[in-house]
Write an enzyme that holds these catalytic residues in place. Structure first.
Site, PDB file in Angstrom:
ATOM      1  NE  ARG A   1      -2.248  -1.343   3.631  1.00  0.00           N
ATOM      2  CZ  ARG A   1      -1.650  -0.581   4.527  1.00  0.00           C
ATOM      3  NH1 ARG A   1      -1.646   0.741   4.387  1.00  0.00           N
ATOM      4  NH2 ARG A   1      -1.058  -1.094   5.580  1.00  0.00           N
TER       5      ARG A   1
ATOM      6  CE1 TYR B   1       0.326  -5.794  -1.763  1.00  0.00           C
ATOM      7  CE2 TYR B   1      -0.876  -3.859  -0.998  1.00  0.00           C
ATOM      8  CZ  TYR B   1      -0.298  -5.097  -0.749  1.00  0.00           C
ATOM      9  OH  TYR B   1      -0.360  -5.637   0.503  1.00  0.00           O
TER      10      TYR B   1
ATOM     11  CE  LYS C   1      -6.191  -3.703   4.410  1.00  0.00           C
ATOM     12  NZ  LYS C   1      -6.454  -4.227   5.755  1.00  0.00           N
TER      13      LYS C   1
ATOM     14  CG  HIS D   1      -7.062  -3.184  10.088  1.00  0.00           C
ATOM     15  ND1 HIS D   1      -5.739  -2.835  10.273  1.00  0.00           N
ATOM     16  CD2 HIS D   1      -7.054  -4.108   9.103  1.00  0.00           C
ATOM     17  CE1 HIS D   1      -4.973  -3.514   9.429  1.00  0.00           C
ATOM     18  NE2 HIS D   1      -5.747  -4.306   8.719  1.00  0.00           N
TER      19      HIS D   1
ATOM     20  CB  SER E   1      -0.789  -3.969   7.766  1.00  0.00           C
ATOM     21  OG  SER E   1      -1.876  -3.107   7.574  1.00  0.00           O
TER      22      SER E   1
ATOM     23  CB  CYS F   1       0.860  -6.936  13.773  1.00  0.00           C
ATOM     24  SG  CYS F   1       1.878  -5.476  13.574  1.00  0.00           S
TER      25      CYS F   1
ATOM     26  CG  ASP G   1      -7.517  -7.287   6.819  1.00  0.00           C
ATOM     27  OD1 ASP G   1      -6.649  -6.987   7.663  1.00  0.00           O
ATOM     28  OD2 ASP G   1      -7.701  -6.640   5.779  1.00  0.00           O
TER      29      ASP G   1
ATOM     30  NE  ARG H   1       0.141  -8.763   1.878  1.00  0.00           N
ATOM     31  CZ  ARG H   1      -0.599  -8.171   2.814  1.00  0.00           C
ATOM     32  NH1 ARG H   1      -1.726  -8.701   3.212  1.00  0.00           N
ATOM     33  NH2 ARG H   1      -0.198  -7.058   3.390  1.00  0.00           N
TER      34      ARG H   1
HETATM   35  C1  OXD Z   1      -3.124  -4.746   5.131  1.00  0.00           C
HETATM   36  C2  OXD Z   1      -3.764  -5.929   4.500  1.00  0.00           C
HETATM   37  O1  OXD Z   1      -2.238  -4.116   4.533  1.00  0.00           O
HETATM   38  O2  OXD Z   1      -4.647  -6.507   5.138  1.00  0.00           O
HETATM   39  O3  OXD Z   1      -3.516  -4.410   6.254  1.00  0.00           O
HETATM   40  O4  OXD Z   1      -3.438  -6.278   3.356  1.00  0.00           O
HETATM   41 MN    MN Z   2      -5.191  -5.495   6.973  1.00  0.00          MN
END
Ligand code: OXD
Ligand code: MN
Length: 598
Positions: free
Chosen positions: A76, A215, A224, A244, A266, A268, A291, A382
């Site tokens: 991002r 992306y 998002k 989130h 993100s 974590c 998420d 990913r």
């Molecule tokens: C983020 C995702 O960047 O979930 O938080 O992809």
């Molecule tokens: Mn996320």
């Protein structure tokens, strides 16, 4: 464009919008996506034939694909993400803002003719279970077939979404890779336009425009952009929360089940926690989402959460049979891998999957790899996969009412100060805890790694309006119902390090021990002591865990001097929100200070 048929769908507004965007972007073809498996296979084959996707070895990873991106399109881009509210003060100090009319003029120039030589895909999708009153329909127009494939895995896409929409309203989103093709020009492997990249939200219009990136977080507009930035603004106006957060169900050995939602920045470990295999015998975890959570007050006064997504867009590096066996089983087939490494026998590999790198790897850059070249898989590489493949998919994940929350958990990556777990003294104190989260930055966003930054509610990059108003909205949510109906609020920290730089807590499946304490607290069954920062465990189930007494004490210590310093940092941070910073949270900060100084 000539002779564009006008009757794309039964929805007149949608039909007019499709025509309008087509005449702006001037694609050579238009395709309305039905979301069928045949459509997915046809599009995937087109990309394989064009060399943009690689079909993985069907004996090892059936019906799965590998691809790699432009090296500058891997995460991002927060500096190019805008919240263009009508008034600048509604976007707030933590978002980038441009005057909406000016931004519209800029977008008009960018998008004019941008799909030349490409197909324009119209992707209707539903965020949330199809039959849920809480669901929101979006329509993404994109010139990327890769985006269409990912949207099919990540959302309820195509015909069912259109049927749910009928004549109703939808969130329009326009996405372009930003590389028009001249007649006969050969396309790039991963077209993108990093110089002109921008991801733009108009919260009052409820619309999204994204240019120049392929992306996930920038291009899969349901995630998002809609489910957090636009939905948070809708939630503010309608009295609910877009967060989130993962959502998990936890069942005790006695068969009692409770639901918890947890917010972490993100990369974590949300996906790992959401799919956890408990180390404690008899405990079971089931996954509703990894998420995003949309949270409403239910008829019985409790807070209910739905997962608006239908798939996972998870970080691959570090995922293994040891750290997340359920994710590994989920991605065994029907998965798209982006920016991981490719093995000689056409399977996937990444750092942390299982020991040494095998011979003959192709790196995420598409080159023959050797260890001198750095990581074989991009750190933010990913997997995209349907949630239905998760062996611990919770059957309630499709419940249109959502699941009732017993606990809300906040966390970040903190190598010091923040204990392993503690409980808020009240809803207001819990909101203060959410507002206080800071965390080390990760590869999920472009920029420095490992830098500590404030990330309130893990929503810093995702809140579609002024963060001060967002804090107030959280406080108001607590007033919509009786205090005993509200979930209890916790902070956790898996990332505390000892002086020699090692993690003190083993994490992963062992985190079940912390969830067990939280579960029992919500049933008034676990002992705790009231401290200056909140309730801490007096006993934690660490049976059969080799953890020194010294580390255990450190993990649950409240270092008053360090906490006082923490409060100073928070006081300075909260000033950022000016008049919009709720008095109640400043009061919580003052009381925390007083308790620490006592
Ligand atoms: C983020 C995702 O960047 O979930 O938080 O992809
Ligand atoms: Mn996320």
């Amino acid at each position: 464009m000539q002779n564009i048929p006008r009757q794309w769908t039964e929805n007149g507004t949608l039909n007019r919008w499709i025509d309008e965007i087509a005449s702006l972007c001037r694609p050579s073809h238009i395709h309305l996506c039905d979301g069928s498996d045949e459509e997915y296979d046809r599009l995937a084959k087109t990309l394989v034939d064009a060399g943009k996707l690689t079909l993985l070895n069907p004996a090892k990873r059936p019906h799965s694909f590998w691809c790699h991106s432009h090296p500058d399109d891997v995460a991002r881009v927060e500096e190019s993400t805008f919240i263009c509210s009508l008034r600048e003060e509604d976007s707030g100090p933590t978002n980038h803002w441009k005057e909406p009319a000016e931004m519209h003029r800029h977008l008009h120039t960018l998008f004019c003719g941008c799909m030349q030589g490409r197909t324009m895909y119209v992707v209707p999708y539903c965020m949330g279970p199809i039959s849920s009153l809480f669901s929101v329909v979006g329509v993404e127009i994109t010139d990327s077939a890769y985006v269409v494939l990912n949207m099919k895995l990540m959302t309820r896409m195509g015909k069912p979404a259109l049927e749910h929409l009928e004549g109703g309203s939808f969130v329009p989103g326009v996405h372009s890779v930003g590389v028009p093709l001249a007649e006969g020009e050969k396309d790039l492997l991963w077209p993108c336009n990093p110089q002109a990249r921008c991801i733009v939200h108009f919260p009052e219009e409820r619309s999204i425009w994204s240019y120049g990136s392929g992306y996930g977080g920038n291009a899969l507009l349901g995630k998002k952009c809609l489910a957090l930035r636009i939905a948070s603004a809708i939630g503010r106006d309608e009295g609910w929360l877009a967060e989130h957060m993962l959502i998990l169900g936890i069942t005790s050995p006695q068969g009692e089940k409770r639901y918890m939602a947890a917010a972490f920045p993100s990369a974590c470990g949300k996906t790992n926690l959401a799919m956890l295999t408990p180390s404690l015998p008899g405990w079971k975890i089931e996954c509703v989402g990894d998420d995003i959570a949309w949270i409403h007050v239910g008829r019985d006064g409790r807070l209910y959460a739905i997962n608006p997504e239908a798939g996972y867009f998870g970080v691959a590096p570090g995922t293994s049979m040891k750290t997340n066996p359920n994710a590994m089983r989920t991605i065994q087939k029907n998965t798209i891998f982006t920016n991981v490494a490719l093995t000689a026998d056409h399977d996937v590999w990444w750092e942390g999957i299982n020991g040494e790198a095998p011979e003959g790897l192709t790196s995420w850059l598409g080159e023959k790899w050797n260890p001198s070249k750095g990581a074989a898989a991009q750190p933010n590489s990913r997997f995209t996969v349907s949630a239905k493949q998760n062996p611990i998919y919770d059957t309630e994940a499709d419940n249109p009412q959502g699941v009732p929350l017993s606990a809300i958990i906040f966390g970040g990556r903190r190598n010091s100060v923040i204990p392993l777990v503690y409980e808020a003294l009240s809803w207001e104190h819990g909101v203060f805890m959410g507002a206080s989260i800071s965390s080390e930055t990760t590869a999920a966003a472009k920029g420095d790694l490992g830098k500590l930054r404030h990330d309130p509610f893990a929503m810093l990059p995702f809140c579609g309006y002024h963060m001060g108003d967002y804090f107030r909205h959280w406080l108001e949510m607590g007033q919509k119902t009786a205090p005993e109906k509200l979930p209890r609020i916790y902070t956790v920290n898996w990332f505390r390090k000892s002086s020699d730089g090692h993690y003190m807590w083993p994490g992963f499946g062992e985190n079940a021990r912390v969830l067990k304490w939280i579960f029992e607290r919500t049933a008034e069954e676990a002992p705790a002591q009231k401290t200056a920062i909140g309730y801490l465990p007096t006993e934690l189930d660490v049976s059969h865990l080799s953890l020194s007494q010294e580390h255990m004490e450190k993990l649950l210590e409240v270092d008053k001097a360090a906490w006082l310093q923490e409060t100073e940092g928070l006081a300075a941070y909260f000033k950022l929100f000016g008049q919009k910073m709720p008095e109640a949270l400043l009061g919580e900060l003052k009381e925390l200070r007083e308790r620490l100084e006592k």
